[in-house]
Design a protein around this motif. Sequence first.
Motif, short mmCIF file in Angstrom:
data_model
loop_
_atom_site.label_atom_id
_atom_site.label_comp_id
_atom_site.label_asym_id
_atom_site.label_seq_id
_atom_site.Cartn_x
_atom_site.Cartn_y
_atom_site.Cartn_z
N ALA A 35 39.48 8.61 23.59
CA ALA A 35 39.99 7.24 23.58
C ALA A 35 40.36 6.88 22.15
CB ALA A 35 38.96 6.26 24.12
N VAL A 36 41.43 6.14 22.00
CA VAL A 36 41.95 5.79 20.68
C VAL A 36 42.18 4.29 20.56
CG1 VAL A 36 43.02 8.05 20.28
CG2 VAL A 36 44.33 6.23 21.39
N VAL A 37 42.33 3.87 19.31
CA VAL A 37 42.62 2.48 18.99
C VAL A 37 44.02 2.44 18.38
CG1 VAL A 37 41.92 0.47 17.64
CG2 VAL A 37 40.19 2.10 18.44
N GLU A 38 44.88 1.60 18.93
CA GLU A 38 46.23 1.45 18.39
C GLU A 38 46.51 -0.03 18.16
OE1 GLU A 38 49.58 4.23 19.70
OE2 GLU A 38 48.33 4.03 21.49
N ALA A 39 47.25 -0.30 17.11
CA ALA A 39 47.64 -1.68 16.83
C ALA A 39 48.67 -2.14 17.85
CB ALA A 39 48.21 -1.80 15.42
N ARG A 40 48.49 -3.36 18.34
CA ARG A 40 49.49 -3.98 19.22
C ARG A 40 50.51 -4.76 18.38
NH1 ARG A 40 47.51 -5.09 24.66
NH2 ARG A 40 45.28 -4.72 24.78
N CYS A 41 50.12 -5.07 17.13
CA CYS A 41 50.88 -6.02 16.34
C CYS A 41 51.36 -5.42 15.02
CB CYS A 41 50.02 -7.24 16.00
SG CYS A 41 49.29 -8.06 17.43
N VAL A 42 52.41 -6.03 14.50
CA VAL A 42 52.84 -5.79 13.13
C VAL A 42 52.91 -7.16 12.45
CG1 VAL A 42 54.13 -3.67 13.59
CG2 VAL A 42 55.29 -5.87 13.77
N LYS B 214 49.30 -21.98 6.28
CA LYS B 214 47.99 -21.34 6.46
C LYS B 214 48.01 -20.29 7.57
CE LYS B 214 45.35 -25.37 5.00
NZ LYS B 214 44.36 -26.37 5.39
N ALA B 215 49.04 -20.29 8.37
CA ALA B 215 49.12 -19.38 9.52
C ALA B 215 49.70 -18.03 9.10
CB ALA B 215 49.96 -19.99 10.62
N VAL B 216 49.16 -16.98 9.70
CA VAL B 216 49.70 -15.63 9.53
C VAL B 216 50.45 -15.30 10.82
CG1 VAL B 216 49.14 -13.20 9.17
CG2 VAL B 216 47.77 -14.97 8.04
N ARG B 217 51.69 -14.82 10.65
CA ARG B 217 52.53 -14.52 11.81
C ARG B 217 52.51 -13.02 12.11
NH1 ARG B 217 56.30 -16.97 8.73
NH2 ARG B 217 57.71 -15.23 9.06
N PHE B 218 52.43 -12.71 13.39
CA PHE B 218 52.45 -11.33 13.87
C PHE B 218 53.50 -11.21 14.95
CE2 PHE B 218 48.13 -12.19 12.50
CZ PHE B 218 47.75 -11.04 11.82
N LYS B 219 53.94 -10.00 15.17
CA LYS B 219 54.77 -9.65 16.33
C LYS B 219 53.91 -8.68 17.14
CE LYS B 219 59.08 -10.10 16.90
NZ LYS B 219 59.83 -11.16 17.54
N CYS B 220 53.45 -9.13 18.31
CA CYS B 220 52.52 -8.35 19.13
C CYS B 220 53.19 -8.02 20.46
CB CYS B 220 51.23 -9.11 19.37
SG CYS B 220 50.38 -9.59 17.85
N GLY C 138 56.11 -7.28 21.08
CA GLY C 138 57.39 -7.96 21.18
C GLY C 138 57.32 -9.48 21.20
N GLU C 139 56.12 -10.05 21.22
CA GLU C 139 55.95 -11.50 21.28
C GLU C 139 55.45 -12.02 19.94
OE1 GLU C 139 55.18 -13.49 24.53
OE2 GLU C 139 56.15 -11.96 25.75
N ASP C 140 55.92 -13.21 19.55
CA ASP C 140 55.47 -13.82 18.32
C ASP C 140 54.09 -14.43 18.51
OD1 ASP C 140 57.78 -13.25 16.83
OD2 ASP C 140 58.81 -15.01 17.63
N LEU C 141 53.24 -14.23 17.49
CA LEU C 141 51.88 -14.79 17.50
C LEU C 141 51.62 -15.37 16.12
CD1 LEU C 141 49.01 -15.14 18.74
CD2 LEU C 141 48.49 -12.88 17.82
N SER D 173 41.04 -7.76 20.52
CA SER D 173 41.86 -7.19 21.59
C SER D 173 43.27 -7.77 21.60
CB SER D 173 41.19 -7.38 22.95
OG SER D 173 41.18 -8.73 23.32
N MET D 174 43.47 -8.90 20.92
CA MET D 174 44.82 -9.44 20.77
C MET D 174 45.65 -8.56 19.83
SD MET D 174 43.91 -13.51 20.34
CE MET D 174 45.47 -13.84 19.57
N PHE D 175 44.99 -7.91 18.89
CA PHE D 175 45.68 -7.16 17.85
C PHE D 175 45.66 -5.64 18.05
CE2 PHE D 175 44.05 -11.11 16.10
CZ PHE D 175 45.20 -11.67 15.58
N PHE D 176 44.70 -5.16 18.84
CA PHE D 176 44.53 -3.72 19.04
C PHE D 176 44.32 -3.41 20.51
CE2 PHE D 176 42.86 -4.70 14.83
CZ PHE D 176 43.51 -3.76 14.03
N THR D 177 44.82 -2.27 20.94
CA THR D 177 44.54 -1.76 22.27
C THR D 177 43.62 -0.57 22.16
OG1 THR D 177 45.51 -0.92 24.32
CG2 THR D 177 46.62 -0.31 22.30
#
Length: 177
Positions: free
Chosen positions: A129-136, A143-149, A151-154, A168-172
Amino acid sequence: MAALFFLAFAFFAVGQASAKRNSAQTAADAAALAAARETRDEIKDPFLAALTAGDLVELGQLLGGVGMDGAGACPAASALASENDARTTSCVPAEGLPGSRVTVVTNGTVGESVIDGTENIRAKADATAVVEARCVLNGKDGKAVRFKCNGEDLSVDVTENGFVLDLSMFFTVHLSK
């Protein structure tokens, strides 16, 4: 008639062995996933600190797997294998991505049958089992940090009321070959 009974019992033995093998694979899959989840969760505090500070460099490194050394992975794998009536015989880091490759053997045997030796055979299985990032990272906005997870903006602002970090929002975490 005796031959038919023997065949019936032999088929039963094969069924027992198959069921035990499936049990071993379930235990291996669960143990590997537990190990990978523990590997991911080890970066919770640094990830939250980097989010709070708005440190995009640190966040980028964490999303890339830096800091996921898996120190607590094997104990987590062993605990879950035990809950599935098995024990780990091997737990090593996965290749390529953060995670673990786990091998288990069942505590119980196939059982007695018309086939000699089955009473001493234990099922063995492995899983990775592995851990992969969902986001960049996608920058900062105040104050907010923006991610693309996926394909969706977060947009994440840790100063918002009720903010709780959910990795789990950031990694699978998933099984791999």
